[in-house]
Write an enzyme that holds these catalytic residues in place. Structure first.
Site, PDB file in Angstrom:
ATOM      1  N   ASP A 143       2.344   3.331  -3.585  1.00  0.00           N
ATOM      2  CA  ASP A 143       2.147   2.476  -4.759  1.00  0.00           C
ATOM      3  C   ASP A 143       2.334   3.375  -5.966  1.00  0.00           C
ATOM      4  O   ASP A 143       1.499   4.232  -6.248  1.00  0.00           O
ATOM      5  CB  ASP A 143       0.745   1.857  -4.760  1.00  0.00           C
ATOM      6  CG  ASP A 143       0.445   1.091  -6.055  1.00  0.00           C
ATOM      7  OD1 ASP A 143       1.384   0.880  -6.861  1.00  0.00           O
ATOM      8  OD2 ASP A 143      -0.718   0.712  -6.265  1.00  0.00           O
ATOM      9  N   LYS A 164      -4.031 -10.222  -4.688  1.00  0.00           N
ATOM     10  CA  LYS A 164      -5.381  -9.831  -5.094  1.00  0.00           C
ATOM     11  C   LYS A 164      -6.073 -11.067  -5.663  1.00  0.00           C
ATOM     12  O   LYS A 164      -5.674 -11.578  -6.710  1.00  0.00           O
ATOM     13  CB  LYS A 164      -5.321  -8.738  -6.169  1.00  0.00           C
ATOM     14  CG  LYS A 164      -4.818  -7.390  -5.657  1.00  0.00           C
ATOM     15  CD  LYS A 164      -4.635  -6.416  -6.819  1.00  0.00           C
ATOM     16  CE  LYS A 164      -4.327  -5.010  -6.338  1.00  0.00           C
ATOM     17  NZ  LYS A 164      -3.927  -4.129  -7.455  1.00  0.00           N
ATOM     18  N   GLU A 224     -10.583   5.025  -3.859  1.00  0.00           N
ATOM     19  CA  GLU A 224     -10.290   4.229  -2.666  1.00  0.00           C
ATOM     20  C   GLU A 224     -10.490   5.015  -1.376  1.00  0.00           C
ATOM     21  O   GLU A 224     -10.019   4.611  -0.312  1.00  0.00           O
ATOM     22  CB  GLU A 224      -8.882   3.642  -2.769  1.00  0.00           C
ATOM     23  CG  GLU A 224      -8.794   2.697  -3.968  1.00  0.00           C
ATOM     24  CD  GLU A 224      -7.492   1.941  -4.074  1.00  0.00           C
ATOM     25  OE1 GLU A 224      -6.573   2.216  -3.283  1.00  0.00           O
ATOM     26  OE2 GLU A 224      -7.394   1.066  -4.950  1.00  0.00           O
TER      27      GLU A 224
END
Length: 432
Positions: free
Chosen positions: A246, A342, A209
């Site tokens: 997260d 998502k 990411e």
């Protein structure tokens, strides 16, 4: 003129070098919408199914020719002649035709790509930007806000080849006045973090990411180096910039315990891991924790919500998988106070909007999110603005698959001006 005349599916490549589905929806008036499905690495067990070919001789089994065939065959046949402006109707036809609970016949990757491409085609037909069309579909025409980014600047867990157990350590530029300023602040901290890591002799290679993926002595050390970078960039931690994590705790949940391999295999019960996280929130201004326990540990989540839920945002990702049935149960049981959104966990735009609405109606926040396997498709930026969700998670300040979304937010903010305020800290649950 918004009648569908042609649908094309194709296999393209995502940011991890794996195939994914791209779809084009062509309308009678000549307008075309194109969209691609993303793909996750740490996935919830109850997500809609991403259909892969399983042919090991091709893309190591990860090909998506079956999903593409579904787009070009039964889905196209069912949708040609239908009105693209009827998004709910288009999505219902595909869901009913698939006929399975988890979209396993055609694949959520096939259905989602068509669903999003259809929305883009309809927006073009109406002569409006996608975010404006989404706001109308959402029943909130003209209501916009610019989301606070959660920028994943240190990657661990399933997103990186390092010894850090917690998957994402993020910064939120809450003190910014605009999303453009927030992005600049994030970029500056990102570059200062590289200097901090280099000075300590640490690796500055990036993970899936776009965040750095160094080996660290502990999970807390990730927060310490970020704090150093924030200060070096000239910002005040806790005021200008807050922190978020997260945990993706399902990935290190083994035999009923939370095992931190990167910290010498320390094992915790649900309650102990909750207090481990609570201690971190006392040391650092962490205002949001996602998937702080395993997706099936609902008793643990109820405890975690009791301990932390009135102080910080507790986001359910693997926990809720953008699914209204599961979210409804979570709301009724007082589990978490926010949902990660998502698209591909549920597989259509209509169902995604339903999950956002359910969350907001219950006083939960909704955080719009990318996946670790992404493309240059920036639809989530329009979704965040068009639903006034308030928060977005779309990676770090490197890799064009991440940056594409930030650039789209800059463009949208420029177009909307004061119609789309950047509300900063008050978007985050428990921080208003």
């Amino acid at each position: 003129m918004s009648k569908i005349v042609k649908i094309i599916g194709r296999e393209i490549i995502d940011s991890r070098g794996n195939p994914t589905v791209e779809a084009e929806v062509h309308l009678e008036g000549g307008f075309v919408g194109m969209a691609a499905a993303p793909s996750g690495a740490s996935t919830g067990s109850r997500e809609a199914l991403e259909l892969r070919d399983g042919d090991k001789s091709r893309f190591l089994g990860k090909g998506v020719t079956k999903a593409v065939a579904a787009v070009n065959g039964p889905i196209a046949q069912a949708l040609i002649g239908k009105d693209a402006k009827d998004q709910a109707g288009i999505d219902k036809i595909m869901i009913d035709l698939d006929g399975t609970e988890n979209k396993s016949k055609f694949g959520a990757n096939a259905i989602l790509a068509v669903s999003l491409a259809n929305a883009k085609a309809a927006a073009a037909d109406k002569g409006m930007p996608l975010y404006e069309h989404i706001a109308e579909l959402n029943g909130t025409p003209g209501k916009y806000s610019m989301p606070v980014p959660m920028m994943n600047i240190i990657n661990g867990g399933e997103h990186a080849d390092n010894n850090v157990d917690i998957q994402e350590f993020m910064i939120q530029p809450v003190g910014a006045k605009t999303v453009k300023e927030a992005i600049r602040m994030g970029s500056e901290v990102f570059h200062h973090l590289a200097k901090v890591l280099k000075a300590k002799g640490m690796n500055t290679a990036v993970g899936d990411e776009g965040g750095y993926a160094p080996n660290l002595g502990s999970n807390a050390e990730a927060l310490a180096v970020i704090a150093e970078a924030v200060k070096a960039a000239g910002y005040e931690l806790g005021k200008d910039i807050t922190l978020a994590m997260d945990c993706a705790a399902s990935e290190f949940y083994k035999d009923g315990k939370y095992v931190l391999a990167g910290e010498g295999n320390k094992a915790f019960t649900s309650e102990e891991f909750t207090h481990f996280l609570e201690e971190l929130t006392k040391q650092y201004p962490i205002v949001s924790i996602e998937d702080g326990l395993d997706e099936s540990d609902w008793d643990g989540f109820a405890y975690q919500t009791k301990v932390l839920g009135d102080k910080i945002q507790l986001v359910g990702d693997d926990l809720f998988v953008t699914n209204t049935k599961i979210l409804k149960e979570g709301i009724e049981k007082g589990i978490a106070n926010s949902i990660l959104i998502k698209f591909n966990q549920i597989g259509s735009l209509t169902e995604t909007l339903a999950a956002i609405k359910m969350a907001k109606d219950a006083g939960y926040t909704a955080v719009i999110s990318h996946r670790s396997g992404e493309t240059e498709d920036a639809t989530i930026a329009d979704l965040a603005v068009g639903t006034a969700a308030g928060q977005i998670k779309t990676g770090s300040m490197s890799r064009s698959d991440r940056v594409a979304k930030y650039n789209q937010l800059i463009r949208i903010e420029e177009a909307l001006g004061e119609k789309a305020p950047y509300n900063g800290r008050k978007e985050i649950k428990g921080q208003a």
